[in-house]
Design an enzyme around this catalytic site. Structure first.
Site, PDB file in Angstrom:
ATOM      1  N   SER A 108      -8.002   0.123   4.419  1.00 42.17           N
ATOM      2  CA  SER A 108      -6.544  -0.103   4.372  1.00 42.17           C
ATOM      3  C   SER A 108      -6.207  -1.453   4.988  1.00 42.17           C
ATOM      4  O   SER A 108      -5.490  -2.263   4.389  1.00 42.17           O
ATOM      5  CB  SER A 108      -5.800   0.983   5.161  1.00 42.17           C
ATOM      6  OG  SER A 108      -6.349   2.245   4.955  1.00 42.17           O
ATOM      7  N   SER A 109      -6.738  -1.700   6.181  1.00 44.89           N
ATOM      8  CA  SER A 109      -6.442  -2.955   6.885  1.00 44.89           C
ATOM      9  C   SER A 109      -7.049  -4.148   6.165  1.00 44.89           C
ATOM     10  O   SER A 109      -6.614  -5.278   6.355  1.00 44.89           O
ATOM     11  CB  SER A 109      -6.999  -2.902   8.315  1.00 44.89           C
ATOM     12  OG  SER A 109      -6.578  -1.736   8.959  1.00 44.89           O
ATOM     13  N   TYR A 115     -13.248   9.503   4.018  1.00 43.30           N
ATOM     14  CA  TYR A 115     -12.039   8.902   4.602  1.00 43.30           C
ATOM     15  C   TYR A 115     -10.850   9.799   4.255  1.00 43.30           C
ATOM     16  O   TYR A 115     -10.435   9.878   3.104  1.00 43.30           O
ATOM     17  CB  TYR A 115     -11.849   7.495   4.018  1.00 43.30           C
ATOM     18  CG  TYR A 115     -10.774   6.627   4.650  1.00 43.30           C
ATOM     19  CD1 TYR A 115      -9.913   7.089   5.639  1.00 43.30           C
ATOM     20  CD2 TYR A 115     -10.631   5.310   4.251  1.00 43.30           C
ATOM     21  CE1 TYR A 115      -8.956   6.273   6.207  1.00 43.30           C
ATOM     22  CE2 TYR A 115      -9.667   4.472   4.812  1.00 43.30           C
ATOM     23  CZ  TYR A 115      -8.829   4.970   5.782  1.00 43.30           C
ATOM     24  OH  TYR A 115      -7.866   4.153   6.333  1.00 43.30           O
ATOM     25  N   LYS A 117     -13.865   9.930   8.663  1.00 44.65           N
ATOM     26  CA  LYS A 117     -12.906   9.077   9.382  1.00 44.65           C
ATOM     27  C   LYS A 117     -11.567   9.739   9.142  1.00 44.65           C
ATOM     28  O   LYS A 117     -11.065   9.748   8.016  1.00 44.65           O
ATOM     29  CB  LYS A 117     -12.948   7.670   8.789  1.00 44.65           C
ATOM     30  CG  LYS A 117     -11.744   6.812   9.103  1.00 44.65           C
ATOM     31  CD  LYS A 117     -12.009   5.401   8.630  1.00 44.65           C
ATOM     32  CE  LYS A 117     -10.730   4.604   8.362  1.00 44.65           C
ATOM     33  NZ  LYS A 117      -9.674   4.766   9.332  1.00 44.65           N
ATOM     34  N   SER A 155      -7.724  10.011   9.542  1.00 39.83           N
ATOM     35  CA  SER A 155      -6.501   9.286   9.880  1.00 39.83           C
ATOM     36  C   SER A 155      -5.254  10.161   9.767  1.00 39.83           C
ATOM     37  O   SER A 155      -4.143   9.653   9.845  1.00 39.83           O
ATOM     38  CB  SER A 155      -6.341   8.058   8.972  1.00 39.83           C
ATOM     39  OG  SER A 155      -7.280   7.078   9.324  1.00 39.83           O
ATOM     40  N   GLY A 159      -8.700   8.162  13.552  1.00 38.49           N
ATOM     41  CA  GLY A 159      -8.016   7.163  12.726  1.00 38.49           C
ATOM     42  C   GLY A 159      -6.722   6.643  13.316  1.00 38.49           C
ATOM     43  O   GLY A 159      -6.535   5.430  13.424  1.00 38.49           O
ATOM     44  N   ASP A 211      -4.470   5.095  15.729  1.00 37.31           N
ATOM     45  CA  ASP A 211      -4.714   4.379  16.990  1.00 37.31           C
ATOM     46  C   ASP A 211      -3.784   4.858  18.101  1.00 37.31           C
ATOM     47  O   ASP A 211      -4.116   4.773  19.280  1.00 37.31           O
ATOM     48  CB  ASP A 211      -4.517   2.864  16.784  1.00 37.31           C
ATOM     49  CG  ASP A 211      -5.375   2.335  15.654  1.00 37.31           C
ATOM     50  OD1 ASP A 211      -6.228   3.088  15.149  1.00 37.31           O
ATOM     51  OD2 ASP A 211      -5.183   1.170  15.266  1.00 37.31           O
ATOM     52  N   GLU A 212      -2.607   5.346  17.694  1.00 36.01           N
ATOM     53  CA  GLU A 212      -1.610   5.807  18.677  1.00 36.01           C
ATOM     54  C   GLU A 212      -2.101   7.029  19.444  1.00 36.01           C
ATOM     55  O   GLU A 212      -1.536   7.398  20.461  1.00 36.01           O
ATOM     56  CB  GLU A 212      -0.299   6.193  17.963  1.00 36.01           C
ATOM     57  CG  GLU A 212       0.378   5.067  17.217  1.00 36.01           C
ATOM     58  CD  GLU A 212      -0.140   4.862  15.788  1.00 36.01           C
ATOM     59  OE1 GLU A 212      -1.274   5.303  15.489  1.00 36.01           O
ATOM     60  OE2 GLU A 212       0.576   4.257  14.997  1.00 36.01           O
ATOM     61  N   GLY A 229      -6.898   0.199  12.704  1.00 41.04           N
ATOM     62  CA  GLY A 229      -6.291  -0.998  12.146  1.00 41.04           C
ATOM     63  C   GLY A 229      -5.664  -1.922  13.171  1.00 41.04           C
ATOM     64  O   GLY A 229      -5.388  -3.078  12.862  1.00 41.04           O
TER      65      GLY A 229
HETATM   66  C1  SI3 Z   1      -2.235   4.928   8.081  1.00 41.81           C
HETATM   67  C2  SI3 Z   1      -3.059   3.809   8.625  1.00 41.81           C
HETATM   68  O1  SI3 Z   1      -2.942   2.717   8.177  1.00 41.81           O
HETATM   69  N1  SI3 Z   1      -3.902   4.107   9.597  1.00 41.81           N
HETATM   70  C3  SI3 Z   1      -4.713   3.119  10.266  1.00 41.81           C
HETATM   71  C4  SI3 Z   1      -4.383   3.112  11.718  1.00 41.81           C
HETATM   72  O2  SI3 Z   1      -5.301   2.323  12.415  1.00 41.81           O
HETATM   73  C5  SI3 Z   1      -2.987   2.557  11.906  1.00 41.81           C
HETATM   74  O3  SI3 Z   1      -2.924   1.257  11.385  1.00 41.81           O
HETATM   75  C6  SI3 Z   1      -2.600   2.510  13.344  1.00 41.81           C
HETATM   76  O4  SI3 Z   1      -2.755   3.774  13.877  1.00 41.81           O
HETATM   77  C7  SI3 Z   1      -1.170   2.011  13.522  1.00 41.81           C
HETATM   78  O5  SI3 Z   1      -0.255   2.923  12.998  1.00 41.81           O
HETATM   79  C8  SI3 Z   1      -6.182   3.362  10.095  1.00 41.81           C
HETATM   80  O6  SI3 Z   1      -6.481   4.706  10.167  1.00 41.81           O
HETATM   81  C9  SI3 Z   1      -6.591   2.683   8.807  1.00 41.81           C
HETATM   82  C10 SI3 Z   1      -7.927   2.090   8.854  1.00 41.81           C
HETATM   83  O7  SI3 Z   1      -8.667   2.307   9.759  1.00 41.81           O
HETATM   84  C11 SI3 Z   1      -8.314   1.224   7.755  1.00 41.81           C
HETATM   85  O8  SI3 Z   1      -7.928   0.079   7.770  1.00 41.81           O
HETATM   86  O9  SI3 Z   1      -8.997   1.675   6.835  1.00 41.81           O
END
Ligand code: SI3
Length: 303
Positions: free
Chosen positions: A48-49, A137, A165, A167, A190, A192-193, A209
């Site tokens: 995603s990132s 995922y 993984k 999320s 997954g 981060d919060e 992310g």
């Molecule tokens: C829904 C979403 O984008 N979730 C992110 C989180 O890291 C998220 O960016 C973070 O918790 C901030 O909300 C990750 O789980 C995504 C991730 O690891 C990726 O880039 O594949």
């Protein structure tokens, strides 16, 4: 042990663009070097990132190639290969295997709502395409598909499936997947919060992310959990959450904000690809504040 290399803090690697918005090898190298020097365990490339959803197949292959070229041998490499069609996913999986990635990962099929039988077939065909280990995922908020423990159990019958993984937001999902998989399976937090909560509920490691914007803080939160310092971990998580909320409150997308934070740290990886929005002029001052928040939290917790 086989899964040890996946334990720790694994930033979801960002899409690295040149000034024209093309995937950049030089900037991939710079981001990789930055994260390496911070001491992360590995990177999750093309998820995603990584803005994979906005890239052509060739761009995705290039992003995987550049990361492997500059990071192989330095850290654990996980390739996200989920794509709209099984055919493209398999092409990416084979490419990642040739590049020497440590594991593959993929979201479930997107756009059409498909039955579990189709989802199982999709993941299984990717898994069968290479000798690499595979990490499921689960990210229902973006894919619309929720992994059940029963499908997870079925997937685990294939010994190449080493974990998930996760999320989804409930930390109980992490607990359920860990209970289902046991010690031979790795569960990644997954969201981060709730990194600290996820670790306490059974996540062995984290892929996230926002790690790239503040790797020091996630490395420290992980250390606190490992050392059983839960009060410190909770307080640090609370500061991290203020930073994430600030990043998500910009006019531009969270990723644009993170990339601006990195640019001001000397790591220019360009901006984001539309339809994600870049930062606005009003965001400039907010990003100054976010950097202060990150630096103050590092000073307070990482001594
Ligand atoms: C829904 C979403 O984008 N979730 C992110 C989180 O890291 C998220 O960016 C973070 O918790 C901030 O909300 C990750 O789980 C995504 C991730 O690891 C990726 O880039 O594949």
């Amino acid at each position: 042990m086989r899964l040890d290399k996946f334990h720790g803090i694994i930033p979801a690697f960002y899409a690295c663009y040149d000034d024209e918005g093309n995937i950049s090898e030089a900037r991939t190298k710079d981001l990789g070097q930055y994260l390496y020097e911070k001491g992360v365990q590995g990177v999750y490339v093309g998820g995603s990132s990584g803005e994979c959803i906005y890239h052509s197949l060739d761009e995705r292959k290039a992003a995987l190639s550049y990361a492997a070229k500059h990071l192989k041998g330095k850290m654990t490499l996980i390739a996200h290969v989920g794509a709209p069609s099984t055919r493209d996913s398999i092409a990416l999986a084979k490419h990642a295997a040739e590049l020497g990635y440590d594991a593959l990962s993929a979201i479930p099929p997107i756009y059409f709502k498909l039955p579990d039988s189709a989802v199982l077939k999709y993941w299984s065909e990717i898994i069968d395409a290479t000798p690499l280990d595979f990490i499921i995922y689960n990210i229902p908020q973006t894919t619309g598909y929720t992994l059940t423990t029963s499908l997870f159990e079925k997937l685990l019958e294939n010994k190449k499936v080493i974990g998930v993984k996760n999320s989804s937001m409930p930390t109980m999902d992490i607990e359920r997947f860990k209970k289902t998989g046991g010690d031979n399976v790795i569960v990644f937090n997954g969201p981060d919060e709730q990194f600290v909560a996820g670790r306490i509920m059974g996540a062995d490691a984290g892929i996230g992310g926002t790690y790239g914007a503040m790797p020091e803080l996630f490395l420290q939160a992980n250390r606190f959990v490992q050392e059983g310092k839960f009060q410190e971990a909770r307080l640090l998580q609370s500061e991290i959450n203020d930073i994430i909320i600030a990043l998500c409150s910009l006019n531009g997308s969270m990723y644009a904000g993170i990339k601006e934070v990195l640019r001001r740290r000397g790591v220019n990886i360009g901006s984001v690809r539309g339809p994600l929005e870049g930062i606005s002029s009003e965001d400039g001052g907010r990003i100054d504040n976010i950097i202060v928040m990150i630096d103050q939290t590092i000073q307070r917790f990482c001594r």
